[in-house]
Structures are given as structure tokens and as C-alpha cells.
Design an enzyme around this catalytic site. Structure first.
Site, mmCIF file in Angstrom:
data_model
loop_
_atom_site.group_PDB
_atom_site.id
_atom_site.type_symbol
_atom_site.label_atom_id
_atom_site.label_comp_id
_atom_site.label_asym_id
_atom_site.label_seq_id
_atom_site.Cartn_x
_atom_site.Cartn_y
_atom_site.Cartn_z
ATOM 1 N N HIS A 259 3.660 -2.422 3.125
ATOM 2 C CA HIS A 259 3.579 -1.049 2.636
ATOM 3 C C HIS A 259 4.778 -0.699 1.777
ATOM 4 C CE1 HIS A 259 0.594 -0.895 5.857
ATOM 5 N NE2 HIS A 259 0.107 0.200 5.246
ATOM 6 N N ASP B 260 0.826 -1.217 0.000
ATOM 7 C CA ASP B 260 0.000 0.000 0.000
ATOM 8 C C ASP B 260 0.859 1.266 0.000
ATOM 9 O OD1 ASP B 260 -2.084 -1.734 0.142
ATOM 10 O OD2 ASP B 260 -2.868 -1.037 2.075
#
Length: 594
Positions: free
Chosen positions: A531, A387
Site C-alpha cells: 500500500h 494501492d
């Protein structure tokens, strides 16, 4: 002087009378073809015509109007009579011409016979054709020939008479002067008689066949047939009405009721009198009440059905709603796109109740399904997701993935794509996948419908413009997703992706902890969360190779989200493409259903 004047006037009057007489005379000639013996005027005109010596100019003047009146009254009849007279004269003239031609031919034959004997006149002359006449009987012609000394065979064609085997016949065999062919005439008579006999015989045979057929038809129509009625074998004459058989067998059933459009009873016993099944199939009442038996039927008679009251109807639209299925899942997707329905609404003319009737177009609600991805046959497929990218770490992640032959899915922010467009393009070039993480990482449950739709649309458009990749999938920031978010999305997204393993790398717990969190409770269909942006990702770069190696050693294969979705046969194909859009004709709901 007076005598001369009187004589002159008398002369002029007589001249005028003569002209009138000639015209009246011509008309009188016409009237003779159309006589009216009972008409006294006609008798007077006859007397006038037959006594020319007694005529004076005064008598002429008196008779002419009478003839003129008769002529005018019978104008059309006189015209028809003249036409008939003309036709008769024409026919008579043609007949006379034909006789003259026949006589001329006969004379030619006589002349030819004389020439054949050196030009000498025959010893015994044959009576001239005009003495015998065109219509003279053949016997007279032959007798005349014999009396004149003509021998059979001297001239086989004499006056149109031919000889057969040197013997004269009573009818000529040819018609050189108009006589008929005797042999052909006899054949015709015999043929006509034979035809009459044959026709009579055929007529008798046909009549016999028709009679036998009619008797057979009557017998067949009145045959006795067998059938079953409510399981019992019965017999009846073919074509007997079923209701009469029911009366004969004393079968009693309960009639249906008259009911409202809502199904409430309005009048008992006012429905259909009975119900019928033939060979296991329902028969409409209007057909069944006139039904007749013809044999071999298996008939079941039962209680009558209810009949609905007369009603008025109108078509009404039904708007779709949104509902969710399933308690929780790593993915949520639209399993049924919404569509407006149309239904008949009925208002009873007796009860005045309103109720739905026939469905004209079926209503389709929007259905969102929550589900865990389950690869077919338990295939060990998983996906790893990143992400908040792209970032300066993106290319490093791609290099590590390439070493292990792994694929991943990157959920990117619209603003970061603007900052690192090359990184986004590198993801696609590496065979990995990109999805939306919204424009500004806003919490979707707190946005207005307009802001939510803007967050989705702008990010989808940005991904396509930079990478050429079309997508309608979203990873909601903070994993905050709800039924209300789906409703407010206006159908702009097709799939929401959460996760099953949260590495909590955002807290920077150390590489070892990130690895252990990623491997915990792993199974086919798992989705690991890591992430790309949002801060320092050195711990992720250290942990990623360990995660890939450990799971590869266990037999797992790292695939993109598209491939993972496609491995589950229960997920719709359009959703598995990660680019499903609302079909044409669909209308997104504005309310949440039950």
C-alpha cells in the site's frame, strides 16, 4: 337570229370539248403504257382515239369520263410506268452518246493516219466507222481493212485494232473503240474454268473430311467406358444415365424421409431416393439423379437423405449474455467482446413447428476469463503493486525502486489524485504504471450499476487528465469482484487485477513480516500487494528494499503489469495494453449466461 344563237352555243361546246379532248388525249397516252386489254372501257377509248374524224363534241363528252376513270384507277401504276419509260429513254440516250464518242475517236484516228503520209488520202480507204457500226464484229473490221489494202503493220492501231507480230487477230487486244481485250478475255475464261475445278476439288475434300469426322464422332459417342460403382468395375456406353445402370445392376437403397423443421419424421420414404458420391465428393441429389457416366468415375450410391418440409422463415436477433471461464486467477479479463447475432427462424408449413435455421450473423457472448499469469518459458518476471495512493510516500517508493532498477504498478484513488497530482505524474515519469482503484474505495459488489459505472469512468478520466495515461484496468477494493460486477460494468473495464502475495502491510505487522509475506511461494508471474496510502507506511519503506534485493538475488526482474501480461502469449494483445475498450458494433449483455 335563232340560227346564230345555236351556232354560237355549238361553237362554245366544241371549244370546251376540245379542251377536254386534249386533257383526255394526254391521259390516254399514259394509259397506253399500262394496258388492260380485257377492259371494255379501254377498248372504247381506243376506238375514240383512232377515229378523230367521227368525233363530235357529244362523243368527246361521253368518252372523257371513261378515260378519266381509267386514269384515276391506275394512277400509281401509270406513274411507275412513266418512271420506267423515262429511265429507259435516259439509258438509250447515254448509249447513243457513247457510240457517237467512239465514232468520233475512230474518225480522229483515220485523220491522223492520213496526216502521217503527207496529208494525202490513203490509197485504199477504210470503210467509215458509221458504216461498220459500233457493234460491228471484229472480223468485219479486219476484212474491211484488208479489202481496202491496209497492210498489217502500217498502222498498228487502226480503228482500235492492234496487230500482234504483224498478224491481225480475230479479237482486238485493246479497246480503243470499245472492243474487249482478247488475251485478257481468254485468260478470264481459263481462270474461271480453273477456279470451278479447284472449288469442286476442295468441296470434295471437305466433304470427305466431314464424312470421316462425323463417322468418328458417332463412334466416339457410342464408345464403351469403364467406371466403378460401389467398388465394382462396370462398363456402359458413354453418356448412359446412372439410374439406368442402377436398375441394370439391381442396386437397391433406402430413400430418405420427409422431416419437420425440428427433424421429426413426417412421412417415411418421401425424401431423396438415393445419395451419390463421385470420387469421394458428395453430389447434390438434383444433379445426381440426372448424372451420366463418361468413364473413369468412382461412384458410390447409398441411402437417400432426409428432406425438410417446406417452411416460412424470418430473421431474429440473438442478444449476447455474459459468462465466466476459469475458477480463479490473479487477473480477470474480457477474452471475447459481445456482439448481437442474427439467425433464421423456420416455421414448418406442415408441422407448424419452429426451429432455428441458418446463422446470418454469429452470436458472440461476452466471455470473462480468470487466469494466473504465466510468462513464456518460465521467465522470472514479477510485479509489485501499491494501492490507495498517491500519497506523501509515493516519491519515496519511486526512489527505492530506482536504486534496484525495478518498476511497479500503482492503483490510485480518484480523490487522492486530486490531492497529489504531481506524485501521479512522477509515477509515469519514472517508467511505472497507473491503474484505477476506483473513485472512493467503495465495495463494488454492493454498488448499483449506475454507481459502479460512475466509479470506473470518473477515475479513468481523472488519470488521463492528470497524467495523460489512458487505462481501463481496475484493482477492486478489498479484492471483491464477481460475475455480477462484470455484468453491471457495461464494458467500461477490460481487466481486473488481484494478487498472489498479500504482505498484509495494512495491519503493520512489522517490516520483517511484510518481507516474509512478500517472498512466500513466489514464482514467475507473481503479483505482490503493498500500500501507498491509507495510513503510516514507514514499515513498507523499510521492507521494500529487502524484498527487492532478495528477489533480485534469486534472478527475478520487477516489471510493470503491462510487461507481465505481455509475457504470457495466451493473454490477448489488446488486454495486455491495459487500455482495451469495447469495439464498435458490440452490445454489452444484460443477462448472465449458463
Amino acid at each position: 337570229m335563232a340560227d346564230n344563237k345555236r351556232k354560237s352555243e355549238e361553237t362554245n361546246a366544241r371549244s370546251l370539248s376540245d379542251k377536254k379532248f386534249h386533257r383526255a388525249s394526254r391521259r390516254f397516252d399514259d394509259l397506253q403504257d399500262y394496258e388492260h386489254p380485257a377492259d371494255t372501257r379501254y377498248k372504247g377509248a381506243v376506238a375514240f382515239k383512232d377515229n378523230p374524224a367521227a368525233r363530235s363534241y357529244k362523243e368527246i363528252d361521253a368518252a372523257v369520263p371513261t378515260i378519266d376513270d381509267l386514269f384515276e384507277e391506275n394512277h400509281y401504276e401509270i406513274k411507275n410506268a412513266k418512271e420506267r419509260r423515262a429511265a429507259k429513254a435516259k439509258s438509250k440516250k447515254a448509249k447513243a452518246q457513247k457510240e457517237a464518242e467512239a465514232q468520233a475517236r475512230a474518225a480522229k484516228h483515220l485523220k491522223a493516219g492520213a496526216s502521217s503520209k503527207g496529208g494525202a488520202k490513203p490509197k485504199h480507204a477504210m470503210p467509215a466507222p458509221h458504216k461498220l457500226g459500233y457493234k460491228a464484229p471484229v472480223k468485219d473490221v479486219l476484212d474491211a481493212a484488208q479489202e481496202g489494202g491496209a497492210e498489217a503493220g502500217e498502222n498498228e492501231e487502226f480503228l482500235g485494232v492492234e496487230y500482234i507480230n504483224k498478224t491481225p487477230v480475230t479479237q482486238p487486244v485493246s479497246h480503243k473503240v470499245g472492243f474487249r481485250n482478247a488475251s485478257k478475255d481468254l485468260d478470264k475464261k481459263k481462270g474461271g474454268a480453273n477456279k470451278k475445278k479447284i472449288f469442286k476439288a476442295v468441296a470434295i475434300v471437305v466433304a470427305c473430311f466431314l464424312g470421316v469426322g462425323l463417322l468418328g464422332l458417332v463412334a466416339w459417342l457410342n464408345r464403351t467406358v469403364t467406371f466403378t460403382l460401389n467398388g465394382k468395375e462396370e462398363t456402359a456406353t458413354a453418356g448412359t444415365q446412372l439410374t439406368k445402370i442402377m436398375e441394370r445392376e439391381n442396386i437397391h437403397v433406402t430413400p430418405g424421409n420427409l422431416v419437420s423443421v425440428s427433424g421429426n419424421v413426417l412421412e417415411e420414404g418421401k425424401g431423396n431416393a438415393f445419395s451419390i458420391k463421385v470420387d469421394g465428393n458428395d453430389v447434390p441429389f438434383d444433379t445426381g439423379r440426372d448424372m451420366r457416366v463418361y468413364g473413369e468415375e468412382a461412384i458410390e450410391v447409398g441411402d437417400g437423405a432426409n428432406v425438410m418440409e417446406p417452411y416460412d422463415s424470418q430473421i431474429q436477433e440473438q442478444q449476447p449474455t455474459l459468462t465466466m471461464q476459469g475458477a480463479w486467477g490473479s487477473v480477470s479479463y474480457i477474452s471475447q467482446w459481445p456482439r448481437v447475432g442474427k439467425i433464421e427462424m423456420r416455421t414448418g408449413q406442415i408441422s407448424h413447428e419452429t426451429a432455428p435455421g441458418n446463422v446470418i450473423e454469429p452470436l458472440q457472448n461476452a466471455i470473462v476469463t480468470n487466469k494466473m499469469i504465466e510468462p513464456a518459458n518460465g521467465e522470472k518476471l514479477i510485479t509489485i503493486t501499491f494501492d490507495d495512493g498517491p500519497s506523501e510516500y509515493t516519491e519515496k517508493y519511486l526512489n527505492i525502486l530506482a536504486k534496484y532498477g525495478a518498476k511497479a504498478t500503482f492503483f490510485e484513488l480518484c480523490d487522492n489524485i486530486d490531492a497529489y497530482p504531481d506524485a501521479s505524474r512522477a509515477i509515469i515519469a519514472a517508467g511505472c504504471q497507473i491503474g484505477s482503484h476506483t473513485k472512493s474505495h467503495s465495495q463494488l459488489t454492493k454498488l448499483t450499476p449506475a454507481d459502479l459505472q460512475s466509479e470506473l469512468s470518473e477515475t479513468f478520466a481523472k488519470i488521463q487528465s492528470v497524467t495523460g495515461e489512458e487505462t481501463t484496468i481496475v484493482r477492486p477494493p478489498y479484492g471483491d469482484m464477481s460475475e455480477k460486477v462484470w455484468l453491471n460494468s457495461a464494458g467500461k473495464m477490460s481487466l481486473s487485477v488481484l494478487w498472489t502475495q498479500d504482505t498484509r502491510d495494512w495491519a503493520r505487522p512489522g517490516a520483517a513480516k511484510i518481507v516474509s509475506n512478500a517472498l512466500a511461494a513466489i514464482q514467475p508471474g507473481s503479483i505482490i500487494l503493498m500500500h501507498d496510502g491509507g495510513g503510516n507506511r514507514d514499515q513498507d519503506l523499510e521492507a521494500l528494499p529487502q524484498i527487492l534485493k532478495a528477489l533480485t538475488d534469486q534472478g527475478y526482474k520487477f516489471v510493470t503489469l503491462k510487461e507481465l501480461l505481455a509475457s504470457d502469449p495466451t493473454i490477448p494483445e489488446d488486454i495486455a495494453t491495459c487500455n482495451a475498450t469495447m469495439p464498435e458494433g458490440s452490445v454489452w449483455p444484460t443477462t448472465i449466461g449458463d
